[in-house]
Motif scaffolding. Sequence first.
Motif, mmCIF file in Angstrom:
data_model
loop_
_atom_site.group_PDB
_atom_site.id
_atom_site.type_symbol
_atom_site.label_atom_id
_atom_site.label_comp_id
_atom_site.label_asym_id
_atom_site.label_seq_id
_atom_site.Cartn_x
_atom_site.Cartn_y
_atom_site.Cartn_z
ATOM 1 N N LEU A 8 0.859 -1.180 0.000
ATOM 2 C CA LEU A 8 0.000 0.000 0.000
ATOM 3 C C LEU A 8 0.896 1.230 0.000
ATOM 4 O O LEU A 8 1.737 1.395 0.888
ATOM 5 C CB LEU A 8 -0.909 0.013 1.234
ATOM 6 C CG LEU A 8 -1.869 -1.160 1.360
ATOM 7 C CD1 LEU A 8 -2.641 -1.076 2.670
ATOM 8 C CD2 LEU A 8 -2.830 -1.208 0.173
ATOM 9 N N THR A 54 -6.743 -3.983 -4.663
ATOM 10 C CA THR A 54 -7.611 -2.812 -4.816
ATOM 11 C C THR A 54 -8.517 -2.652 -3.604
ATOM 12 O O THR A 54 -8.686 -1.546 -3.090
ATOM 13 C CB THR A 54 -8.445 -2.935 -6.111
ATOM 14 O OG1 THR A 54 -7.537 -3.046 -7.220
ATOM 15 C CG2 THR A 54 -9.348 -1.731 -6.298
ATOM 16 N N ALA A 57 -6.539 -1.289 -0.719
ATOM 17 C CA ALA A 57 -6.297 0.158 -0.862
ATOM 18 C C ALA A 57 -7.536 0.952 -0.473
ATOM 19 O O ALA A 57 -7.434 1.980 0.210
ATOM 20 C CB ALA A 57 -5.871 0.478 -2.292
ATOM 21 N N ARG A 58 -8.719 0.496 -0.881
ATOM 22 C CA ARG A 58 -9.966 1.210 -0.532
ATOM 23 C C ARG A 58 -10.195 1.166 0.984
ATOM 24 O O ARG A 58 -10.624 2.143 1.599
ATOM 25 C CB ARG A 58 -11.178 0.610 -1.249
ATOM 26 C CG ARG A 58 -11.138 0.653 -2.766
ATOM 27 C CD ARG A 58 -11.062 2.034 -3.436
ATOM 28 N NE ARG A 58 -9.792 2.700 -3.414
ATOM 29 C CZ ARG A 58 -8.749 2.495 -4.256
ATOM 30 N NH1 ARG A 58 -8.810 1.622 -5.201
ATOM 31 N NH2 ARG A 58 -7.631 3.183 -4.135
ATOM 32 N N GLU A 61 -7.820 3.656 2.470
ATOM 33 C CA GLU A 61 -8.278 5.031 2.234
ATOM 34 C C GLU A 61 -9.391 5.414 3.200
ATOM 35 O O GLU A 61 -9.386 6.513 3.766
ATOM 36 C CB GLU A 61 -8.766 5.210 0.793
ATOM 37 C CG GLU A 61 -7.662 5.369 -0.202
ATOM 38 C CD GLU A 61 -8.157 5.645 -1.619
ATOM 39 O OE1 GLU A 61 -9.384 5.544 -1.892
ATOM 40 O OE2 GLU A 61 -7.304 5.965 -2.465
ATOM 41 N N ARG A 73 -5.069 9.358 -0.865
ATOM 42 C CA ARG A 73 -5.171 8.310 -1.873
ATOM 43 C C ARG A 73 -4.139 7.219 -1.617
ATOM 44 O O ARG A 73 -3.015 7.491 -1.191
ATOM 45 C CB ARG A 73 -5.005 8.894 -3.274
ATOM 46 C CG ARG A 73 -6.195 9.854 -3.552
ATOM 47 C CD ARG A 73 -6.341 10.209 -4.963
ATOM 48 N NE ARG A 73 -6.875 9.071 -5.739
ATOM 49 C CZ ARG A 73 -7.000 9.115 -7.054
ATOM 50 N NH1 ARG A 73 -6.623 10.165 -7.737
ATOM 51 N NH2 ARG A 73 -7.485 8.077 -7.699
ATOM 52 N N VAL A 74 -4.550 5.995 -1.887
ATOM 53 C CA VAL A 74 -3.704 4.829 -1.648
ATOM 54 C C VAL A 74 -3.738 3.946 -2.892
ATOM 55 O O VAL A 74 -4.802 3.674 -3.446
ATOM 56 C CB VAL A 74 -4.208 4.018 -0.425
ATOM 57 C CG1 VAL A 74 -3.354 2.774 -0.218
ATOM 58 C CG2 VAL A 74 -4.225 4.884 0.828
ATOM 59 N N LEU A 75 -2.558 3.507 -3.300
ATOM 60 C CA LEU A 75 -2.452 2.557 -4.387
ATOM 61 C C LEU A 75 -2.088 1.207 -3.796
ATOM 62 O O LEU A 75 -1.176 1.105 -2.972
ATOM 63 C CB LEU A 75 -1.365 2.986 -5.371
ATOM 64 C CG LEU A 75 -1.122 2.033 -6.544
ATOM 65 C CD1 LEU A 75 -2.325 2.013 -7.478
ATOM 66 C CD2 LEU A 75 0.130 2.428 -7.298
ATOM 67 N N GLY A 76 -2.803 0.172 -4.192
ATOM 68 C CA GLY A 76 -2.501 -1.181 -3.752
ATOM 69 C C GLY A 76 -1.946 -2.005 -4.903
ATOM 70 O O GLY A 76 -2.507 -1.989 -5.989
ATOM 71 N N LEU A 105 -2.864 6.471 -10.402
ATOM 72 C CA LEU A 105 -4.042 6.235 -9.566
ATOM 73 C C LEU A 105 -5.321 6.286 -10.385
ATOM 74 O O LEU A 105 -6.365 5.837 -9.927
ATOM 75 C CB LEU A 105 -4.101 7.279 -8.445
ATOM 76 C CG LEU A 105 -3.001 7.156 -7.395
ATOM 77 C CD1 LEU A 105 -2.882 8.442 -6.597
ATOM 78 C CD2 LEU A 105 -3.278 5.987 -6.493
#
Length: 170
Positions: A8, A54, A57-58, A61, A73-76, A105
């Motif tokens: 993450l 995904t 990441a949600r 967030e 914002r988070v990228l997984g 993103l």
Amino acid sequence: MATSRVVLLLRGVNVGGVVVRSTDLRALLADAGLGEVRTVLASGNAIVDADDATAAARTAEAALEAGYGRRIRVLGLELEALARIVASYPFAEDDAHTPYVVLGLDVGVLERLATTETPEDLALVGDALCWSNPTGTTIDSPFGRALTRVGKDSTMTRNLRTLRRIVAAG
């Protein structure tokens, strides 16, 4: 779906934005139900056990927004996917250049960035845009300006050396 190691990456923390301490991030992600949380360096990087990158990441967030009162914002990415990006970095590394990896993103942003007219070394490698930038010119370089203009809130940039450390910690 099998549980896997998921990286993450938080955007815009500890660099002029909100401060997210590693200890707090570990607790917040664990409380949100993400398994075996490990943070790497102090720049918004974590590795967790999760069924889906995904969804993880949600989850992160939502927990960050509840904890800090603003969207972060988070990228997984699955750890293996990040390892492939790191291994595929196409440019030679030397003291005169900083090796960066730009991650998107939002859909299509990396492709738009890859077609900007800049003299820097850029290469689209899978789900990442690799960038070899003359050291000390990141923000003022033509691509640095394009990154701000085209991808300001829809990308995140990490130094390749940071990504190597994340992969090694996984």
